[in-house]
Design a protein around this motif. Structure first.
Motif, mmCIF file in Angstrom:
data_model
loop_
_atom_site.group_PDB
_atom_site.id
_atom_site.type_symbol
_atom_site.label_atom_id
_atom_site.label_comp_id
_atom_site.label_asym_id
_atom_site.label_seq_id
_atom_site.Cartn_x
_atom_site.Cartn_y
_atom_site.Cartn_z
ATOM 1 N N UNK A 54 6.097 -3.447 0.669
ATOM 2 C CA UNK A 54 6.243 -4.858 1.028
ATOM 3 C C UNK A 54 4.950 -5.462 1.561
ATOM 4 N N UNK A 55 3.910 -4.666 1.684
ATOM 5 C CA UNK A 55 2.663 -5.232 2.196
ATOM 6 C C UNK A 55 1.603 -4.173 2.376
ATOM 7 N N UNK A 56 0.499 -4.587 2.958
ATOM 8 C CA UNK A 56 -0.613 -3.658 3.208
ATOM 9 C C UNK A 56 -1.157 -3.880 4.613
ATOM 10 N N UNK A 57 -1.827 -2.842 5.120
ATOM 11 C CA UNK A 57 -2.452 -2.928 6.435
ATOM 12 C C UNK A 57 -3.917 -2.540 6.297
ATOM 13 N N UNK A 58 -4.787 -3.314 6.916
ATOM 14 C CA UNK A 58 -6.198 -2.954 7.006
ATOM 15 C C UNK A 58 -6.492 -2.650 8.467
ATOM 16 N N UNK A 63 -11.458 4.709 2.368
ATOM 17 C CA UNK A 63 -11.117 4.401 0.985
ATOM 18 C C UNK A 63 -9.645 4.547 0.648
ATOM 19 N N UNK A 64 -8.825 4.804 1.663
ATOM 20 C CA UNK A 64 -7.377 4.936 1.401
ATOM 21 C C UNK A 64 -6.693 3.590 1.587
ATOM 22 N N UNK A 65 -5.741 3.309 0.710
ATOM 23 C CA UNK A 65 -4.948 2.088 0.835
ATOM 24 C C UNK A 65 -3.735 2.407 1.703
ATOM 25 N N UNK A 66 -3.487 1.563 2.691
ATOM 26 C CA UNK A 66 -2.333 1.779 3.573
ATOM 27 C C UNK A 66 -1.239 0.781 3.213
ATOM 28 N N UNK A 67 -0.079 1.318 2.873
ATOM 29 C CA UNK A 67 1.030 0.472 2.430
ATOM 30 C C UNK A 67 2.090 0.326 3.519
ATOM 31 N N UNK A 88 21.325 1.856 -2.693
ATOM 32 C CA UNK A 88 21.725 0.630 -3.397
ATOM 33 C C UNK A 88 20.624 -0.426 -3.375
ATOM 34 N N UNK A 89 19.527 -0.144 -2.640
ATOM 35 C CA UNK A 89 18.402 -1.065 -2.665
ATOM 36 C C UNK A 89 18.335 -2.052 -1.517
ATOM 37 N N UNK A 90 19.187 -1.859 -0.504
ATOM 38 C CA UNK A 90 19.153 -2.752 0.648
ATOM 39 C C UNK A 90 18.197 -2.212 1.717
ATOM 40 N N UNK A 91 17.367 -3.068 2.335
ATOM 41 C CA UNK A 91 16.502 -2.603 3.424
ATOM 42 C C UNK A 91 17.326 -2.152 4.637
ATOM 43 N N UNK A 92 16.915 -1.037 5.259
ATOM 44 C CA UNK A 92 17.646 -0.529 6.429
ATOM 45 C C UNK A 92 17.062 -1.045 7.736
ATOM 46 N N UNK A 93 15.873 -1.659 7.660
ATOM 47 C CA UNK A 93 15.223 -2.122 8.883
ATOM 48 C C UNK A 93 14.125 -1.165 9.330
ATOM 49 N N UNK A 94 14.158 0.050 8.824
ATOM 50 C CA UNK A 94 13.125 1.035 9.162
ATOM 51 C C UNK A 94 11.947 0.881 8.201
ATOM 52 N N UNK A 95 10.760 1.217 8.645
ATOM 53 C CA UNK A 95 9.613 1.162 7.730
ATOM 54 C C UNK A 95 8.570 2.200 8.128
ATOM 55 N N UNK A 96 7.646 2.470 7.216
ATOM 56 C CA UNK A 96 6.501 3.343 7.487
ATOM 57 C C UNK A 96 5.212 2.651 7.046
ATOM 58 N N UNK A 97 4.114 3.044 7.683
ATOM 59 C CA UNK A 97 2.785 2.758 7.150
ATOM 60 C C UNK A 97 2.349 4.057 6.483
ATOM 61 N N UNK A 98 2.159 4.014 5.171
ATOM 62 C CA UNK A 98 1.928 5.243 4.420
ATOM 63 C C UNK A 98 0.657 5.153 3.587
ATOM 64 N N UNK A 99 0.019 6.304 3.416
ATOM 65 C CA UNK A 99 -1.113 6.398 2.519
ATOM 66 C C UNK A 99 -0.573 6.435 1.092
#
Lengths: 90, 90, 90, 90, 90
Positions: C7-11, C21-25, C33-44
């Motif tokens: 859903x986005x990126x972090x710099x 040089x890694x992109x953080x997502x 079923x494809x519904x957001x649970x409210x939890x998220x991660x910042x991932x490489x």
């Protein structure tokens, strides 16, 4: 990793030397939109983060031990980066 | 790490010798403001914490094993510090 | 593993070179079923995932270190796959 | 560690030999006051715990592998003690 | 370990070869009484589990790597058993 905001500091008396000279930050967990989730960590600072800074935090022992350069060490959460920009798709 | 408050003790019969002579504390998780969150740990005490003390707790196996100086050992949560001061930005 | 959506990126500014040089997502956790649970991660990102992609994410330090080919490294969440199909029994 | 109560047993067919001859317990997580929290584990029994027993449970792979004396082994939660006494400050 | 029910499958494109030829299951977490808790995992199948099967799942990297016989490997949740019987005390 998680996005957090530095909201305070903790001073404590430890037996283990890994904490000597380390600053302990209270880091509130944020949503990507910047809202506090209610969760928080006490984390060792590795990037000279200041009060109010938005930071990247990792909560994993092996990560934390590598960052402080001491293994073994009883440590788990560490602030590893300062956030410059968050882009959310709309 | 997390902020907790020592609210009691547990006495149990273990098979593993890592628990011999160790005091087991009930540690209630607190918010930075000092309110209980409802979460708690049973932790090995490494700093002579007493009832009512505000403490620093780490919940990670490798941290706990290093603190008790025994590896391998079936142990995970450990009280590593006594909190002297919490400063929250306003 | 978990199902997520980019859903986005972090710099951010990091001290550790593993992030060079890694992109953080920003990856939002989804139900099957494809519904957001409210939890998220910042991932490489390891698979050139793009905004809106449904991805497989792993949140474990040793997995992440192997994926980026650097150990030790302070890293934990990583996007390891792009989801092609989800089949749910009815 | 956590306080739990043995509320049942599970019989399953495994491929890995670490489970051969091991009793698998359903352990309900309790508050220090003895109330179920709704969380539970399926744990390997190391202390001959019986139905209704209040027990100490550890949920960490390396702890579990050491307790069963087999490494590597796909195992994580293990009952390591039987609770004799819980003292809560009032 | 946890009790789960296989409710679907996921097909994804991975870069890492540990996933080659592996079936990825959607496993819904169940209470001991068989009710879904809302939590789920995407897990590698080690026991030829089918849709609707009640299974034992472990969510730990070292367990998963041992089960698939590949280390290092970016993998964490794995279905290790098929449940034959659940006995709950009344």
């Amino acid at each position: 990793m998680h996005i957090g905001k530095v909201s305070g500091t903790v001073v404590a008396t430890f037996k283990d030397k890994v904490f000597e000279g380390k600053k302990l930050l209270i880091v509130d967990h944020l949503t990507p939109e910047g809202e506090p989730t209610g969760k928080y960590w006490i984390a060792v600072d590795d990037v000279q983060a200041g009060l109010g800074d938005t930071v990247m935090i990792i909560d994993e022992g092996n990560s934390a031990r590598q960052v402080v350069g001491m293994d073994p060490a009883p440590i788990r959460a560490v602030v590893v980066g300062i956030v410059d920009e968050i882009d959310i798709a709309v």
